[in-house]
Design a protein around this motif. Structure first.
Motif, PDB file in Angstrom:
ATOM      1  N   ALA A  60     -13.259 -20.968  31.849  1.00  0.00           N
ATOM      2  CA  ALA A  60     -14.369 -19.930  32.099  1.00  0.00           C
ATOM      3  C   ALA A  60     -15.425 -19.236  31.211  1.00  0.00           C
ATOM      4  O   ALA A  60     -16.841 -18.406  31.902  1.00  0.00           O
ATOM      5  N   GLY A  61     -15.194 -19.245  29.652  1.00  0.00           N
ATOM      6  CA  GLY A  61     -16.539 -18.163  29.045  1.00  0.00           C
ATOM      7  C   GLY A  61     -17.361 -19.295  29.084  1.00  0.00           C
ATOM      8  O   GLY A  61     -18.287 -19.123  28.775  1.00  0.00           O
ATOM      9  N   ALA A  62     -17.143 -20.858  29.880  1.00  0.00           N
ATOM     10  CA  ALA A  62     -18.394 -22.179  29.667  1.00  0.00           C
ATOM     11  C   ALA A  62     -19.001 -22.126  30.727  1.00  0.00           C
ATOM     12  O   ALA A  62     -20.595 -22.108  30.461  1.00  0.00           O
ATOM     13  N   VAL A  63     -18.376 -21.802  31.552  1.00  0.00           N
ATOM     14  CA  VAL A  63     -19.204 -21.098  32.882  1.00  0.00           C
ATOM     15  C   VAL A  63     -19.825 -19.976  32.964  1.00  0.00           C
ATOM     16  O   VAL A  63     -21.000 -20.567  33.343  1.00  0.00           O
ATOM     17  N   ALA A  64     -19.498 -19.366  32.218  1.00  0.00           N
ATOM     18  CA  ALA A  64     -19.856 -18.187  32.453  1.00  0.00           C
ATOM     19  C   ALA A  64     -21.049 -18.495  31.294  1.00  0.00           C
ATOM     20  O   ALA A  64     -22.761 -17.650  31.522  1.00  0.00           O
ATOM     21  N   TYR A  65     -21.453 -19.114  30.122  1.00  0.00           N
ATOM     22  CA  TYR A  65     -22.473 -18.785  29.340  1.00  0.00           C
ATOM     23  C   TYR A  65     -23.999 -19.872  30.561  1.00  0.00           C
ATOM     24  O   TYR A  65     -24.590 -19.972  30.236  1.00  0.00           O
ATOM     25  N   THR A  66     -23.280 -21.141  30.385  1.00  0.00           N
ATOM     26  CA  THR A  66     -23.779 -22.145  31.141  1.00  0.00           C
ATOM     27  C   THR A  66     -24.916 -21.296  32.599  1.00  0.00           C
ATOM     28  O   THR A  66     -26.039 -21.028  32.937  1.00  0.00           O
ATOM     29  N   LEU A  67     -24.247 -20.293  33.405  1.00  0.00           N
ATOM     30  CA  LEU A  67     -24.937 -19.733  34.004  1.00  0.00           C
ATOM     31  C   LEU A  67     -25.768 -18.610  34.111  1.00  0.00           C
ATOM     32  O   LEU A  67     -26.574 -18.306  34.393  1.00  0.00           O
ATOM     33  N   LEU A  68     -25.571 -17.977  32.506  1.00  0.00           N
ATOM     34  CA  LEU A  68     -26.074 -17.042  32.553  1.00  0.00           C
ATOM     35  C   LEU A  68     -27.752 -17.984  32.040  1.00  0.00           C
ATOM     36  O   LEU A  68     -28.891 -17.478  31.657  1.00  0.00           O
ATOM     37  N   LEU A  69     -27.310 -19.049  31.212  1.00  0.00           N
ATOM     38  CA  LEU A  69     -28.125 -20.567  30.847  1.00  0.00           C
ATOM     39  C   LEU A  69     -29.795 -20.023  31.869  1.00  0.00           C
ATOM     40  O   LEU A  69     -30.850 -20.727  31.862  1.00  0.00           O
ATOM     41  N   MET A  70     -28.426 -21.337  33.076  1.00  0.00           N
ATOM     42  CA  MET A  70     -29.910 -21.278  33.867  1.00  0.00           C
ATOM     43  C   MET A  70     -30.392 -19.919  34.353  1.00  0.00           C
ATOM     44  O   MET A  70     -31.153 -20.016  35.330  1.00  0.00           O
ATOM     45  N   ALA A  71     -29.251 -18.428  34.443  1.00  0.00           N
ATOM     46  CA  ALA A  71     -30.192 -17.725  35.550  1.00  0.00           C
ATOM     47  C   ALA A  71     -31.757 -17.227  34.674  1.00  0.00           C
ATOM     48  O   ALA A  71     -32.424 -16.747  34.888  1.00  0.00           O
ATOM     49  N   VAL A  72     -31.856 -16.899  33.396  1.00  0.00           N
ATOM     50  CA  VAL A  72     -32.725 -16.566  32.753  1.00  0.00           C
ATOM     51  C   VAL A  72     -33.485 -17.648  32.618  1.00  0.00           C
ATOM     52  O   VAL A  72     -35.159 -17.902  32.590  1.00  0.00           O
ATOM     53  N   VAL A 126     -17.298  -8.478  28.803  1.00  0.00           N
ATOM     54  CA  VAL A 126     -17.615  -8.165  27.786  1.00  0.00           C
ATOM     55  C   VAL A 126     -19.157  -8.658  26.956  1.00  0.00           C
ATOM     56  O   VAL A 126     -19.862  -8.980  26.050  1.00  0.00           O
ATOM     57  N   ALA A 127     -18.730 -10.441  27.451  1.00  0.00           N
ATOM     58  CA  ALA A 127     -18.539 -10.687  25.595  1.00  0.00           C
ATOM     59  C   ALA A 127     -19.973 -11.426  26.417  1.00  0.00           C
ATOM     60  O   ALA A 127     -21.222 -11.152  26.172  1.00  0.00           O
ATOM     61  N   SER A 128     -19.951 -11.308  28.292  1.00  0.00           N
ATOM     62  CA  SER A 128     -20.505 -12.105  28.941  1.00  0.00           C
ATOM     63  C   SER A 128     -21.777 -10.730  28.666  1.00  0.00           C
ATOM     64  O   SER A 128     -23.119 -11.216  28.483  1.00  0.00           O
ATOM     65  N   MET A 129     -21.651 -10.295  28.606  1.00  0.00           N
ATOM     66  CA  MET A 129     -23.234  -8.265  29.018  1.00  0.00           C
ATOM     67  C   MET A 129     -23.324  -8.771  27.600  1.00  0.00           C
ATOM     68  O   MET A 129     -24.842  -8.235  27.480  1.00  0.00           O
ATOM     69  N   LEU A 130     -22.697  -8.627  26.474  1.00  0.00           N
ATOM     70  CA  LEU A 130     -23.788  -8.651  25.480  1.00  0.00           C
ATOM     71  C   LEU A 130     -24.078  -9.590  25.291  1.00  0.00           C
ATOM     72  O   LEU A 130     -25.404  -9.440  24.311  1.00  0.00           O
ATOM     73  N   THR A 143     -18.669 -13.865  20.480  1.00  0.00           N
ATOM     74  CA  THR A 143     -17.287 -12.880  20.762  1.00  0.00           C
ATOM     75  C   THR A 143     -16.277 -13.631  22.138  1.00  0.00           C
ATOM     76  O   THR A 143     -15.331 -13.326  22.679  1.00  0.00           O
ATOM     77  N   TYR A 144     -17.264 -15.245  22.698  1.00  0.00           N
ATOM     78  CA  TYR A 144     -16.391 -16.156  23.890  1.00  0.00           C
ATOM     79  C   TYR A 144     -15.228 -16.699  22.948  1.00  0.00           C
ATOM     80  O   TYR A 144     -14.361 -16.729  23.365  1.00  0.00           O
TER      81      TYR A 144
END
Length: 545
Positions: A141-153, A100-104, A118-119
């Motif tokens: 896990a939150g750090a990986v998700a946030y890093t992947l979001l930045l890289m994807a964008v 949910v935090a990653s989606m928001l 929210t992380y």
């Protein structure tokens, strides 16, 4: 003390499932409140915007928050039904929070998102459910998700609905370092606080268990102690009564609120009540009670209260009185026997001489004949009195026979009903069948003595009641009650003494002889009397000889 662990943390005195359930419930409540507030905020923002210009990101955020809200309510219902309480459910909860935090964050601009915090909430939730190590895993896990979001964008793999400003290498590095450092610092801090909170909760549980044991022990002691105990506040209002006090004073199991000590124990809180141990007599619904009383002051706010501890000395005083009476009767019996023997011999000589005078030829003087007749009659009366003294002083040992006591009692009552003293006296008999080893002649004499006294006391129009019952298969209880209640309280302790009588012309040997006979049977006889309740003689006879 038994212990359990959750996520490697030892919790004293609480089962693992109960502890995990409690944590899940509180986390679900917290998530429900937070989600509800977020849902209200997004809904307000949507309604404040023009209808033709709704933000796609806001609509998606509203949908995500609403979905989370629904799932939170469903899981709350599952917890209420006792399902979903295990370690896997906790892991799913934390993983869901990270998703949910990653989606928001993605929907609101990733690097520019105001929902990056929210992380941190997910990390805090992991520390609560899974302890410090779980918080570190959630932070990773939150750090990986946030890093992947930045890289994807950054590389155009995904496009946020709100768009995003160009991300330079320096900005990406700053965002990663600042947020990831925050994630892991929050994990360490939350894990430490969770361990401290769990340790404090374990100690509190231990103390609570100890207090419960002490409270249980205290209640058991107060309930089982044979002495009566009453406490009151500074105003004299009863605050506690133990089981023994209720039994001794024949109180109701629950006293009415505001009951005063003076209503339960009149005179217990007198001016010198706390100076020494003392005895007092109290009237209860079960009769008079003699109490040994100690009153102690209690310290506390408002002047403190009072502790009253007492013992029922009624039976002890009765036994002491019986022993004293037995000693007095023994001494008087010995004296009576000696006097009777000393009187009997000269009395027999006097009567023999009088008979010789009657038989002497030529004795025709009417006056002399009348005097001789008086001498014979009075000598016979003195001889009967001497026989009574001897019977009292040295009663023959009872010749025991096992018989139906109710039959003997009924026959004796029927025999006395024709006596003039029993005329117009209402007689009631309630006789249970009882077989006892007794001497029928001696026991009939006891019944005659006691029943005649009851008929004489009741008088015309009075009532006499005779009851016979068994007490715990050990004693036969014979009660003879009359409605007069005419024996003064001061005379009750002397009623069985020889030569003591409240009736004019009585020798005082009837009841003392009855007492000696009952005691010779291994039983006891007691009396209580008051004008309000009448007079009752209680004869106790053992069922086994």
């Amino acid at each position: 003390m038994p212990s359990s662990s959750v996520g490697g943390l030892v919790l004293a005195g609480r089962p693992e499932a109960d502890t995990l359930r409690t944590r899940l419930v509180w986390l679900t409540v917290f998530r429900t409140v937070a989600t509800s507030l977020s849902l209200v905020a997004v809904a307000a923002r949507l309604f404040l915007q023009p209808i033709e210009e709704p933000s796609r990101a806001d609509m998606l955020s509203f949908a995500v928050i609403g979905l989370v809200y629904v799932f939170t309510l469903v899981y709350g219902l599952m917890l209420r039904g006792g399902r979903g309480v295990d370690r896997m459910a906790a892991v799913v909860q934390v993983a869901g929070d990270l998703v949910v935090a990653s989606m928001l964050v993605f929907l609101t601009g990733v690097g520019d998102s105001p929902f990056t915090f929210t992380y941190l909430l997910a990390v805090i939730g992991a520390s609560i459910l899974l302890d410090g190590r779980g918080a570190l895993v959630a932070a990773g896990a939150g750090a990986v998700a946030y890093t992947l979001l930045l890289m994807a964008v950054k590389y155009g793999w995904m496009e946020p609905p709100l768009g995003i400003a160009p991300l330079s290498r320096q900005r990406i590095l700053f965002l990663l370092i600042s947020n990831l450092l925050a994630f892991f610092l929050m994990a360490v801090l939350a894990g430490y606080l969770s361990r401290q909170l769990s340790a404090a909760g374990g100690q509190l549980s231990e103390r609570e268990a100890d207090l419960q044991k002490l409270d249980t022990l205290q209640r058991q002691i107060l309930a089982c102690m044979p002495s009566g105990l009453i406490t009151s506040d500074a105003a004299g209002v009863v605050t506690f009564v133990n089981r023994a006090a209720s039994a001794i004073l024949a109180l109701e199991p629950r006293l009415a609120p505001g009951t005063l000590v003076e209503a339960v124990l009149p005179g217990a809180l007198g001016p010198d009540a706390r100076l020494r141990r003392r005895e007092m007599t109290v009237q209860t619904t079960a009769g008079m009670r003699t109490l040994g009383l100690t009153v102690t002051g209690l310290e506390g706010p408002g002047g403190g209260g009072t502790l009253i501890v007492f013992q029922d000395l009624t039976e002890l005083r009765r036994i002491e009185e019986d022993l004293k009476r037995a000693d007095r009767l023994a001494a008087l019996g010995t004296l009576s026997a000696q006097l009777a023997h000393e009187i009997r011999n000269p009395l027999a000589a006097m009567r023999g001489s009088a008979q010789l005078l009657v038989q002497e030829p030529g004795t025709t003087d009417p006056t002399s004949a009348k005097l001789v007749e008086i001498l014979l009659r009075e000598s016979d009366r003195l001889s009967k009195l001497v026989d009574d003294f001897l019977r009292f002083a040295r009663p023959p040992p009872p010749s025991l026979q096992r018989l139906e006591l109710e039959v003997l009692v009924a026959e004796t009552v029927d025999m006395l009903r024709v006596d003039p003293i029993a005329q117009e006296v209402q007689v009631e008999m309630i006789l249970a069948p009882v077989r006892v080893p007794v001497d029928p002649d001696q026991l009939r004499q006891v019944l005659i003595n006691v029943l005649r006294n009851a008929f004489q006391a009741a008088g015309r129009g009075g009532q006499v009641r005779v009851t016979l019952e068994v007490e715990e298969e050990e004693l036969a209880l014979l009660r003879i009650w009359d409605s007069a209640g005419s024996i003064p309280v001061a005379d009750l302790s002397r009623i069985f003494e020889p030569f003591f009588s409240t009736r004019e012309g009585g020798t005082g040997l009837g009841l003392s002889t009855a007492y000696s006979i009952v005691r010779a049977h291994g039983g006891n006889i007691r009396v209580r009397s008051s004008p309000q309740e009448g007079t009752e003689f209680l004869i106790q006879l053992p069922l086994r000889g």
